[in-house]
Design a protein around this motif. Structure first.
Motif, PDB file in Angstrom:
ATOM      1  N   LEU A   1       0.927 -11.380  -1.380  1.00 33.46           N
ATOM      2  CA  LEU A   1       1.418 -10.866  -2.783  1.00 33.46           C
ATOM      3  C   LEU A   1       0.534 -11.262  -3.763  1.00 33.46           C
ATOM      4  O   LEU A   1       0.285 -10.142  -4.803  1.00 33.46           O
ATOM      5  N   ARG A   2      -0.232 -12.136  -3.723  1.00 27.40           N
ATOM      6  CA  ARG A   2      -1.026 -12.614  -4.697  1.00 27.40           C
ATOM      7  C   ARG A   2      -2.255 -11.748  -4.865  1.00 27.40           C
ATOM      8  O   ARG A   2      -2.805 -11.286  -5.816  1.00 27.40           O
ATOM      9  N   GLU A   3      -2.957 -11.599  -3.743  1.00 28.08           N
ATOM     10  CA  GLU A   3      -4.419 -11.046  -3.489  1.00 28.08           C
ATOM     11  C   GLU A   3      -3.990  -9.322  -3.599  1.00 28.08           C
ATOM     12  O   GLU A   3      -5.116  -8.860  -4.119  1.00 28.08           O
ATOM     13  N   CYS A   4      -3.067  -8.717  -3.386  1.00 34.24           N
ATOM     14  CA  CYS A   4      -2.914  -7.205  -3.322  1.00 34.24           C
ATOM     15  C   CYS A   4      -2.013  -6.804  -4.551  1.00 34.24           C
ATOM     16  O   CYS A   4      -2.335  -5.745  -4.649  1.00 34.24           O
ATOM     17  N   ALA A   5      -1.249  -7.688  -4.830  1.00 31.13           N
ATOM     18  CA  ALA A   5      -0.457  -7.139  -6.085  1.00 31.13           C
ATOM     19  C   ALA A   5      -0.427  -7.868  -7.323  1.00 31.13           C
ATOM     20  O   ALA A   5       0.434  -7.663  -8.478  1.00 31.13           O
ATOM     21  N   ASP A   6      -1.048  -9.060  -7.103  1.00 36.20           N
ATOM     22  CA  ASP A   6      -1.135 -10.202  -8.342  1.00 36.20           C
ATOM     23  C   ASP A   6       0.618 -10.551  -8.732  1.00 36.20           C
ATOM     24  O   ASP A   6       0.868 -10.678  -9.678  1.00 36.20           O
ATOM     25  N   LEU A   7       1.274 -10.660  -7.658  1.00 34.22           N
ATOM     26  CA  LEU A   7       2.590 -11.121  -7.790  1.00 34.22           C
ATOM     27  C   LEU A   7       2.922 -12.478  -7.691  1.00 34.22           C
ATOM     28  O   LEU A   7       2.081 -13.084  -6.894  1.00 34.22           O
TER      29      LEU A   7
ATOM     30  N   GLN B   1       0.863  -1.387   0.126  1.00 39.36           N
ATOM     31  CA  GLN B   1      -0.052  -0.034  -0.017  1.00 39.36           C
ATOM     32  C   GLN B   1       0.978   1.163   0.015  1.00 39.36           C
ATOM     33  O   GLN B   1       0.254   2.172  -0.513  1.00 39.36           O
ATOM     34  N   ARG B   2       2.003   0.913   0.375  1.00 40.94           N
ATOM     35  CA  ARG B   2       2.897   2.277   0.233  1.00 40.94           C
ATOM     36  C   ARG B   2       3.611   2.526  -1.032  1.00 40.94           C
ATOM     37  O   ARG B   2       4.363   3.503  -1.345  1.00 40.94           O
ATOM     38  N   GLY B   3       3.301   1.711  -2.054  1.00 35.82           N
ATOM     39  CA  GLY B   3       3.915   1.697  -3.208  1.00 35.82           C
ATOM     40  C   GLY B   3       5.138   0.830  -3.230  1.00 35.82           C
ATOM     41  O   GLY B   3       5.837   1.191  -4.356  1.00 35.82           O
TER      42      GLY B   3
END
Length: 281
Positions: free
Chosen positions: A202-208, A179-181
């Motif tokens: 990582l998966r749910e919040c940034a699709d990493l 969220q801090r970028g």
């Protein structure tokens, strides 16, 4: 082995929501029963140290204490030593008269984790520590950070986070980071429970995805680490060997009647590499 004694060993337990401690307890209990000893379970709320068990331990007629928890301070070392009862711990940085410990080579594993980061060309590393009083976590972090500082320019971009050894704390720590970028490309977590939360965040919040976007390492090699949804690279503390060494220490301590026994034995953790760091799958 225990002629003239109570044949009872106190096993101090805590943190059974973490599969590592549950596994260690099971192995300890089996080994003690096979040695012809009775097991007295002492439950503590603090999953990290023996400190809160002092009063209970002093009130029981036991021949020894065996626990996967650590001694938390020098003052507790003194209090335990005054009981004149052998104490065998896992991963305790404090020892003293009557107190022995079997430790995972936490610092060395941290060094190996850093070397994996360097091998993968990580430029934005993250160290996710456990609670500040967790001596094993501190040693893992020291090995990791010292090695990065000595051998890689990426140390200047290292982000240090802290959790409480739970899944949710790992998830929340990485969610706040994203969220801090900030976008890490390598995360070393002090334990597997937090690492599983890291992977989901990582998966749910940034699709990493691992290992294409980010590599992730944990510690303890709990059963969930091998689940297909996590496929987590982890360090196995080799609990079977730790229990075997602890039982050998217990036997020696009980043979030296009325004499303080104190030993430290270090066991190298085994790297179990899985998909969270393995490229070319």
């Amino acid at each position: 082995m225990l002629s003239g004694r109570s044949h009872m060993v106190g096993v101090v337990i805590g943190g059974l929501d973490n599969p590592f401690y549950a596994s260690a307890l099971e192995r300890l209990a089996i080994a003690l029963r096979q040695a012809g000893l009775q097991v007295l379970l002492v439950q503590v709320d603090d999953a990290l140290t023996l400190d809160t068990a002092l009063d209970q331990l002093a009130s029981y007629r036991i021949d020894a204490v065996v626990t996967s928890l650590a001694v938390g301070s020098q003052s507790v070392v003194q209090a335990l030593s005054e009981l004149h009862t052998p104490v065998i711990c896992f991963n305790s940085s404090f020892v003293g008269p009557w107190i022995s410990t079997v430790v995972s080579n936490n610092y060395g594993a941290g060094q190996i984790a850093a070397q994996i980061f360097i091998k993968h060309g990580v430029t934005h590393p993250v160290w996710l520590a456990g609670p500040a009083k967790n001596a094993a976590s501190r040693a893992r972090g020291e090995g990791f950070c010292d090695t990065l500082k000595e051998t890689s320019d990426c140390f200047g971009k290292l982000v240090r986070l802290r959790g409480d050894d739970t899944y949710q704390s790992g998830y929340n720590a990485i969610r706040r980071l994203l969220q801090r970028g900030l976008r890490p490309d390598g995360i070393f977590s002090s334990n597997d429970m937090m690492a599983c939360g890291v992977l989901d965040a990582l998966r749910e919040c940034a699709d990493l995805r691992c290992p294409d976007d980010v590599i992730v390492l944990g510690y303890d090699n709990i059963p969930q680490a091998a689940w297909h949804g996590y496929d987590l690279t982890s360090f196995d503390q080799r609990t079977d060997q730790m229990v075997t060494v602890a039982m050998d220490m217990l036997n020696e301590a009980l043979q030296t009647v009325n004499h303080p026994y104190s030993q430290t034995h270090t066991i190298n953790a085994q790297l179990i590499e899985r998909g969270s760091t393995r490229t070319g799958r």
